[in-house]
Design a protein around this motif. Sequence first.
Motif, short mmCIF file in Angstrom:
data_model
loop_
_atom_site.label_atom_id
_atom_site.label_comp_id
_atom_site.label_asym_id
_atom_site.label_seq_id
_atom_site.Cartn_x
_atom_site.Cartn_y
_atom_site.Cartn_z
N GLY A 1 0.77 -1.13 -0.13
CA GLY A 1 0.23 -0.07 0.21
C GLY A 1 0.93 1.29 -0.04
N LYS A 2 2.06 1.14 -0.35
CA LYS A 2 2.96 2.28 -0.53
C LYS A 2 3.65 2.44 -1.80
CE LYS A 2 2.73 3.46 3.85
NZ LYS A 2 3.52 2.98 5.16
N LEU B 1 -3.93 0.66 -11.17
CA LEU B 1 -4.32 2.21 -11.04
C LEU B 1 -4.28 2.17 -9.35
CD1 LEU B 1 -7.13 3.24 -13.57
CD2 LEU B 1 -4.87 3.36 -13.76
N TYR B 2 -3.82 3.32 -8.69
CA TYR B 2 -3.85 3.60 -7.51
C TYR B 2 -4.48 5.05 -7.19
CZ TYR B 2 -0.92 -0.30 -6.94
OH TYR B 2 -0.54 -1.69 -6.97
N LEU B 3 -5.28 5.27 -5.88
CA LEU B 3 -5.74 6.74 -5.71
C LEU B 3 -4.49 7.14 -4.62
CD1 LEU B 3 -9.63 6.57 -5.18
CD2 LEU B 3 -8.03 8.07 -6.78
N VAL B 4 -3.72 8.49 -4.70
CA VAL B 4 -3.22 9.00 -3.82
C VAL B 4 -3.82 10.38 -3.42
CG1 VAL B 4 -0.96 10.09 -3.08
CG2 VAL B 4 -1.14 8.14 -4.57
N ASP B 5 -4.31 10.57 -2.09
CA ASP B 5 -4.61 11.74 -1.66
C ASP B 5 -3.33 12.63 -1.16
OD1 ASP B 5 -5.54 13.62 0.11
OD2 ASP B 5 -7.09 12.54 1.34
N ALA C 1 7.57 8.40 -2.28
CA ALA C 1 8.55 7.75 -1.30
C ALA C 1 7.81 7.21 -0.25
CB ALA C 1 9.78 8.64 -0.90
N ASN C 2 7.43 5.98 -0.30
CA ASN C 2 6.53 5.20 0.62
C ASN C 2 5.19 6.14 1.01
OD1 ASN C 2 8.00 2.77 1.16
ND2 ASN C 2 9.59 3.93 2.22
N THR C 3 4.69 6.42 -0.14
CA THR C 3 3.52 7.22 -0.17
C THR C 3 2.26 6.28 -0.13
OG1 THR C 3 4.50 8.54 -1.96
CG2 THR C 3 2.26 9.11 -1.19
N PRO C 4 1.52 6.48 1.05
CA PRO C 4 0.29 5.72 1.21
C PRO C 4 -0.73 5.93 0.06
CG PRO C 4 0.51 7.27 2.98
CD PRO C 4 1.45 7.49 2.08
N CYS C 5 -1.29 4.90 -0.62
CA CYS C 5 -2.22 4.74 -1.56
C CYS C 5 -3.30 3.70 -1.44
CB CYS C 5 -1.18 4.79 -2.94
SG CYS C 5 -0.71 3.09 -3.09
N GLU C 6 -4.37 3.91 -2.21
CA GLU C 6 -5.08 2.68 -2.29
C GLU C 6 -5.52 2.15 -3.65
OE1 GLU C 6 -9.65 4.52 -1.85
OE2 GLU C 6 -8.48 4.81 0.05
#
Lengths: 413, 377
Positions: free
Chosen positions: B144-145, B175-179, B211-216
Amino acid sequence: MDFNDTEQEATFRQQVKSWIGDNAPTYLREELELSGFGSTRTGSYDPLAEAKKWQKKKADAGWACIQWPKEYGGRGATPIESVIWNQEEGVYNKLSGTFIIGQGMCAPTMMSYASEAQLKRYMPTLASGQEVWCQLFSEPQAGSDLAGLRTKAEKEGDDWVINGQKIWTSGAQHSDYGILITRTDPEVPKHRGLTMFFLDMKSDGVDVRPIKQANGDSGFNEVYFENVRIPDAQRLGEVGEGWRVSLTTLMNERMAIGGGIATGFPEIQALVEELHVATGTAIDNPAVKSKLADWYAKSAGLRNTASRAISALSKGEIPGPENSIGKLVAGGMMQDIAKFSLDLQGLGGAIVDPEIARGSARIQAMLMRSPAVRIEGGTDQILRNILSERVLGLPDDMRADKGIGFNKIPSGS
Amino acid sequence: MDFDFSSEEKMVRDQVDRYLMNNCENGVFRSVLEGEGAYSEDVWRGLVEMGVPGTAISAEYGGVGAGYSTLCLVAEQLGAYLAPTPFSSSIYLAAEAIQLFGSEDQKQTWLPKLAAGEVIGTLAVTESTQESTEDNIQVSCSDGKLSGRKLIVPHAGIADLCVVVARDINAGVNLYLVDLGDAIGASPGSVSVTPIDTVDNTMNSCSVQFANTPCELLGAPGEGWHQLKVVYDRAAVLIAFEQIGGARKALDMAVDYAKGRFAFGRPIGSFQALKHMMADMYVALKLAESNCYYAAWALSTDSAELPLAAATARVSATQAYQLCARDNIQVHGGMGFTWEFDCHLYYRRSNYLTLMLGGLSTWEDKLIHALPSGKAA
């Protein structure tokens, strides 16, 4: 926006489909599919006789010139119904080539200017193909500069006497009637001294001579007039108003040839799907792909532009000069496609013998016919003038003959 | 059959046209181009107040639900006025991806905010100066990163939400969503956004380093590349409408100048060398316009013909805008090459839009791929 049929349109289409299914000359299908680029192929059958036979059959069942009023031999159909008819008639439409000029260009002019009695006499036989019409406009000295024409019409009693020469008259050799633009007053500036008539092509003094074209065919003719008499009752529009009358014809000419015009796209697609080149099948080659995509986008653009024009027409709008783009795009494209298709075949591409050449030499026929497409009915350059002046509103070019009496215009001879 | 837009659709178009005519003259583009802000907040706010971003977002997610034909005509106007707003990234790409592939929860969370302009979204694909392919995506996701760099992302400097194409170590491309706001807030330094200069600086293009960015995850695992293509086919129609909008203005500009500028004692528009050039610009535009109409229909009805119709519209709209923007400069002569004249605005935008979603050759390729065999006909 809806590119699908409405329920009513679907019913109409079904009706057309079933009539064509029952009546079309299926024995000509295979040969007709190979036609195009200046010739209608009917195998061992006579092309003119077959064309007339199909047209008569359609007319008897009410399927000829379907947009025309019933009393003139049509069906009173809508523009959209006419599109549906053309889509369903498909390959058999190639048999109508002989009648396009008469039905597509002469008829609208007649309907605007002829008397009711004349229309009742001439339109139904034009619709049914029993009588063929031609358009006598271009002259040796007046092609792009059509208003510079010289064929003289002089009044004698109730008749006009015609002397002069026309050229590039399609189908004159088969024609029974023609519409003819003449000069009735050489003293006034060129556009103001013209008058339009229709005449019997069998009149005394009319001499039709086929032209041998650069591609070896003879679809066009020279027509000579020597003291040909036309009754004043066959004048279309006022004396001196011929230019305006001719614009009705030319506007319809662009509509008539704009929509279903051949581009050569199906031919090159078929070729590159099966032809092998150094890199494998031609269609997988990036250079081929890029050109094919460009040509597809153009041919789709023409088809969709024609659809929009028909929509506008069905809402009562008048077709405008923007329809000039059809032939302008298709002509150049056909020539480019022909050259590229032959280039892919190496020297073998030069073969024009249909027994040996790929695809029965249709592409070679296209190569040899395409120069004419870029000239007939308005050269590429004249079409660009029309688009830039009448659509974009750019100023006219400077004219050396403006406001000068026709007989004072320098002619270089 | 009816090959024209409805009067309701045209009414929305005219309304957007009027708004932009009064509020988005070329000076607005120019001020963003010259570095006064990353986009025009005023124009964006105005469009939001009219509800324009929500045009094709359904009412249950806070949109207007007016459909894609209407959105096409909106896009045409945005392109015509060179509107320097994040509309294309946020609506045609981010919102579209969520509408198509988001979970109910993701739709509820994001679509109302995107429709209301409270959130600006974008889509991050490109990682290098090569055309992107399924195989060359290297930004990766594990646990998830996200990690890695997207080289150029339009409107990333002002975006709150980013749809990212990345490779899952196990599942392939997703595809991922990053807030973005959340990610930066929760773990500072996990996303860094660096503006970069492009041929059209009003597009607010940035490099984005994860850089280890949380995503879903957005959509089905392993389906990311296919989903991207679906989004692109739909966005291509809308971008094509922006292109014909811009092409029309560039042509109008050329025609106006040629009528008023005199040389050799006559308006230069009376010379055939120039009028024929403009006739060709008109022809290219007309063909593109007609292909765009067809594609608008295919888009709004989810027709099976969409991939072919979209690629066709895209190819001809790219050609038309390129030609009109280029030859508008030519008609203007030397003045066309000054910063002061607006010719370069269209030249810039036309070249940026050509490359967005992949360049002309990519779309030519897609067109041929979607074209049914001639043998079937």
